[in-house]
Design an enzyme around this catalytic site. Structure first.
Site, PDB file in Angstrom:
ATOM      1  N   ALA A 143       0.840  -1.198   0.000  1.00  0.00           N
ATOM      2  CA  ALA A 143       0.000   0.000   0.000  1.00  0.00           C
ATOM      3  C   ALA A 143       0.875   1.248   0.000  1.00  0.00           C
ATOM      4  O   ALA A 143       1.531   1.545   0.998  1.00  0.00           O
ATOM      5  CB  ALA A 143      -0.924  -0.009   1.215  1.00  0.00           C
ATOM      6  N   PRO A 147      -5.176   8.955  -1.920  1.00  0.00           N
ATOM      7  CA  PRO A 147      -5.978   9.846  -2.786  1.00  0.00           C
ATOM      8  C   PRO A 147      -5.187  11.095  -3.198  1.00  0.00           C
ATOM      9  O   PRO A 147      -5.296  11.546  -4.325  1.00  0.00           O
ATOM     10  CB  PRO A 147      -7.180  10.200  -1.905  1.00  0.00           C
ATOM     11  CG  PRO A 147      -7.316   9.032  -0.962  1.00  0.00           C
ATOM     12  CD  PRO A 147      -5.921   8.543  -0.710  1.00  0.00           C
ATOM     13  N   GLU A 399       2.793   0.748 -11.043  1.00  0.00           N
ATOM     14  CA  GLU A 399       4.254   0.680 -10.840  1.00  0.00           C
ATOM     15  C   GLU A 399       4.957   1.852 -11.526  1.00  0.00           C
ATOM     16  O   GLU A 399       6.043   1.717 -12.075  1.00  0.00           O
ATOM     17  CB  GLU A 399       4.823  -0.641 -11.370  1.00  0.00           C
ATOM     18  CG  GLU A 399       4.232  -1.877 -10.726  1.00  0.00           C
ATOM     19  CD  GLU A 399       4.820  -2.158  -9.358  1.00  0.00           C
ATOM     20  OE1 GLU A 399       6.043  -2.249  -9.250  1.00  0.00           O
ATOM     21  OE2 GLU A 399       4.047  -2.275  -8.402  1.00  0.00           O
TER      22      GLU A 399
END
Lengths: 422, 365
Positions: A143, A147, A399
């Site tokens: 993680a 946002p 990624e």
């Protein structure tokens, strides 16, 4: 050494086995799982869990009892590892089967990569054992994104405060776009590596990796995303509300933990050097699926692709297919180079980003052309072409977006720091 | 085992050619381009690196080293210096390599020793034909059998060093069987008409000629490979790989120059390389160059293993054609106004880079 493109026989054999898995537990379910997002790829997971569990067990065994051949320096130098080459070939084949289902691999995944990269030996054994035993599959996840912090993950706002009274870390904040986040925390006894700041004023240097295990109070799954592609993959948000984790669940040696430099953050970036070539490999799989299918359908309709005609004798369709094929070939070789460097223990940031950029572009181009050139059937959900087009796009986003990876390439070739080129 | 590291010998060769490219070729490239002549001493130095001589079989006094991988590594490095000089140095290979690969014992014994000399032996080959559309599998130059001899008719374009070469290898289509063979033709054979030099957009320092063949009679023992002939398709594959590698060299030259320029050119109080518009263009250039380089390597590796590399070579060439234009165009653009000025090399690289789709038959590994 000599320039050589020979993939060892045992790697090719492994690829053939994965192809069988792809053909039997992925392709047949590809459409169904795309249409019913959040359904789980049970057949694939059941097939893969015993295999991956065994691999993790063997890897932990090597960690606990390094064999004499690996401890001697001279031996090590002679034998070049094929670990990443094997991963590349397997990931490519699984993504050829289905890119979304592939992401549901029951394994430590990116969480494992972070543990391997920055964890201590004690942490590796303690945290990774769950991926090496038991009847029920277990998932790991990573993680980072929030946002308000995407590519600029140094802007992350999730905090970790140390409570000296209870000897615990207290996490607060929200993480989003976590691959297998729900699988890891709600549907198995898994774990998530959560990057959080211990000191916002310190910027990158304050960002450290924490291990959050399933069942931790104060941790809840938020929104489960509905996506453009890779719909079989679980993409979840995780909310931390005074979530308490043990003191030794901060990843890494005391030196890394206490570091005032951005060693922890650099650890996150180092896992990207290893994971980007694999994202490239997954893009290659999707692109190859689309291109193979396109060529097969064109051949059925009397259009073959020649490899000896001058440009002026090619039709527009042939030119498109050949352009896609050349791009896929370049992407494949760039990816191969980036994993060969990993196997040789060489620093590959530049090459990893090159591979990912080229593979993302090549596979989206191939899949978009497949949809276009197959006309009404390309656009129809009856065939998989349109799904491959939607699936291919993610490789240009996760990624590190195409743009972020291009920025990394640019910095490397220009010898610029992130301050000189931002 | 997958590896992207050349052998030590190959690396030594690359380093040697790199020094030659920077110390010798680059110094004269502009002047040679303007004057249309490459200084002979520079060509001679390139020849003495020994690429063609070492490919000659050991029993004839060479080293018998005709490696395609070594060939692509060398070709990139030579073209990094200058494409016209690179092709000048390599033109004798257009004649020597096919003789090494397919020549009869007699052809090899009589023709190859000349390539072991200290000074370059001019020899060439004629493949490309004039006209708008060229297809190496649909040659218009014909070979007809008449009274035990072979009669060549047709026209060839861009034949490098045709005027100074004693021999040229002429590719022609058998007018009956349609089969393509190479014919060894002495320059002074009756009916060989070498016109004045071609005037091209690039390659100024490489003398190339339009050559006409009017009822040129060739003895049967001058068919490359005699009764067996040659593997023409395989030669086209080798040509594609060579051109892809040369394109990488030209593109790399343009890229590196633009990269270095962008770092030192200051506008709005900072180097222009610190703008993403420039930096991202350079990143894409680097990426495309690396991709094509690896494609050329893979094709060459297959050739060295004796495997069919038709597909790899074709894709590499197609990709190289596009890449060379993209990169050399970008290289000029980064230099802005200076890119357009002939005193700077960027525009020469663009003129040379644009030619790759056309250069069939001009290179071989």
């Amino acid at each position: 050494m000599a320039i050589d493109f020979t993939v060892p026989d045992n790697v090719i054999m492994q690829a053939q086995m994965v192809k069988f898995i792809a053909e039997t537990t992925m392709r047949p379910y590809a459409r169904q799982l795309d249409e019913n997002e959040h359904e789980r790829p049970t057949a694939f997971v059941e097939q893969m869990w015993p295999i991956l569990k065994e691999q993790q067990r063997a890897s932990l065994e090597r960690l606990e009892k390094p064999s004499s051949s690996e401890s001697g320096d001279g031996e090590k130098k002679k034998k070049v590892s094929t670990q990443y080459l094997r991963l590349m070939v397997m990931v490519e084949m699984m993504a050829w089967g289905d890119a979304g289902i592939y992401l549901c691999l029951p394994a430590a995944a990116l969480g494992g990569a972070a543990i391997e990269a920055v964890g201590t030996k004690e942490q590796k054994i303690r945290l990774l054992s769950r991926f090496a035993e038991g009847e029920q599959p277990v998932w790991g996840a990573m993680a980072i994104t929030e946002p308000g912090a995407g590519s600029d993950n140094s802007a992350m706002a999730t905090t970790a405060e140390f409570d000296e009274e209870t000897n615990e870390w207290v996490l607060n904040g929200e993480k989003i776009f976590i691959t297998s986040g729900k699988l890891a925390l709600e549907e198995s006894n898994g774990l998530v590596i959560v990057w959080a700041t211990v000191n916002k004023a310190a910027g990158r240097a304050g960002i450290k990796p924490f291990v959050v295990e399933a069942g931790t109070p104060g941790v809840s799954i938020g929104k489960v995303e509905i996506k453009h592609g890779i719909r079989a993959s679980d993409t979840a948000a995780i909310v931390f509300n005074n979530a308490r984790i043990p003191a030794d669940n901060i990843l890494g040696s005391p030196e890394v933990q206490a570091s005032k430099e951005d060693k922890g953050f650099k650890g996150a970036m180092a896992t990207f050097d290893a994971s980007r070539p694999l994202v490239a490999a997954s893009a290659l799989g999707v692109g190859r699926a689309a291109l193979e299918f396109l060529k097969e359908k064109l051949a059925e309709n009397g259009i073959d692709i020649p490899y000896n005609q001058p440009y002026h004798k090619l039709t527009a369709i042939q030119r498109d297919v050949l352009e896609a094929e050349a791009a896929m070939k370049a992407a494949h070789l760039l990816t191969l180079r980036s994993v060969a460097m990993l196997d040789e223990g060489l620093h590959n940031s530049l090459e990893a980003s090159m591979a990912k950029v080229k593979a993302g572009r090549a596979s989206t181009f191939a899949a978009q052309k497949a949809v276009e050139l197959l006309g009404a059937m390309g656009y129809s959900r009856e065939w998989l072409a349109e799904k491959w087009m939607r699936d291919s796009k993610i490789a240009m986003i996760y990624e590190g977006t195409d743009q972020i990876n291009t920025l990394i390439i640019a910095r490397r070739i220009l010898g610029y720091t992130r301050h000189e080129l931002s | 085992m997958v590896s992207f590291t050349p052998t030590e010998d190959q690396q030594l060769l690359v380093d040697t050619i790199n020094r030659y490219a920077l110390n010798d070729i680059r110094k004269i490239a502009h002047e040679a381009d303007e004057s249309g002549e490459a200084p002979l001493n520079v060509v001679k130095t390139g020849w003495q690196i020994g690429l063609v001589p070492s490919a000659v079989p050991a029993e004839l006094g060479g080293f018998g080293e005709l490696s395609a991988i070594t060939g692509v590594l060398a070709a990139e490095e030579l073209a990094f210096g200058d494409l016209a000089v690179a092709l000048h140095v390599l033109t004798p290979a257009l004649f020597a390599y096919p003789v090494i690969l397919y020549g009869t014992a007699e052809q090899r014994e009589t023709l190859l020793p000349a390539f072991l000399e200290e000074t370059p032996t001019p020899a060439t080959a004629a493949l490309l034909e004039p006209g708008v559309f060229f297809d190496p599998r649909d040659l218009k130059t014909t070979a007809a059998r008449r009274d035990g001899r072979i009669i060549l008719n047709g026209a060839k374009a861009y034949v490098p060093l045709a005027a100074e070469s004693q021999h040229m290898l002429v590719y022609a289509r058998d007018s009956e069987s349609g089969r393509v063979d190479g014919y060894i033709v002495a320059r002074d054979t009756a009916g060989v008409q070498i016109e004045k030099r071609e005037q091209l957009m690039g390659l100024h320092a490489l003398p190339t000629y339009r050559v006409h063949f009017n009822d040129v009679a060739v003895e049967p023992d001058m068919v490359l490979g005699g009764a067996v002939g040659c593997d023409y398709e395989a030669l086209l594959v080798r040509g594609n790989v060579a051109l892809a590698a040369l394109a990488v060299g030209v593109a790399r030259a343009s890229f590196e120059y633009a990269r270095d320029y962008a770092k030192q050119r200051v506008q709005f109080n900072k180097p222009i390389a610190q703008n993403q518009s420039i930096a991202f263009l350079l990143a894409d250039m680097a990426l495309e160059i690396d991709g094509v380089r690896l494609m050329a390597w893979e094709a060459a590796w297959k050739l060295d293993k004796g495997e069919d590399a038709t597909q790899e070579a074709y894709l590499a060439r197609q990709a190289a054609n596009k890449m060379a234009l993209f990169v050399t165009d970008g290289g000029l653009q980064v230099l802005g106004g200076y890119g357009f000025i002939r005193e700077y090399p960027a525009e020469r690289w663009l003129r040379n880079g644009r030619g790759f789709p056309t250069f069939d038959g001009l290179a071989l590994i």
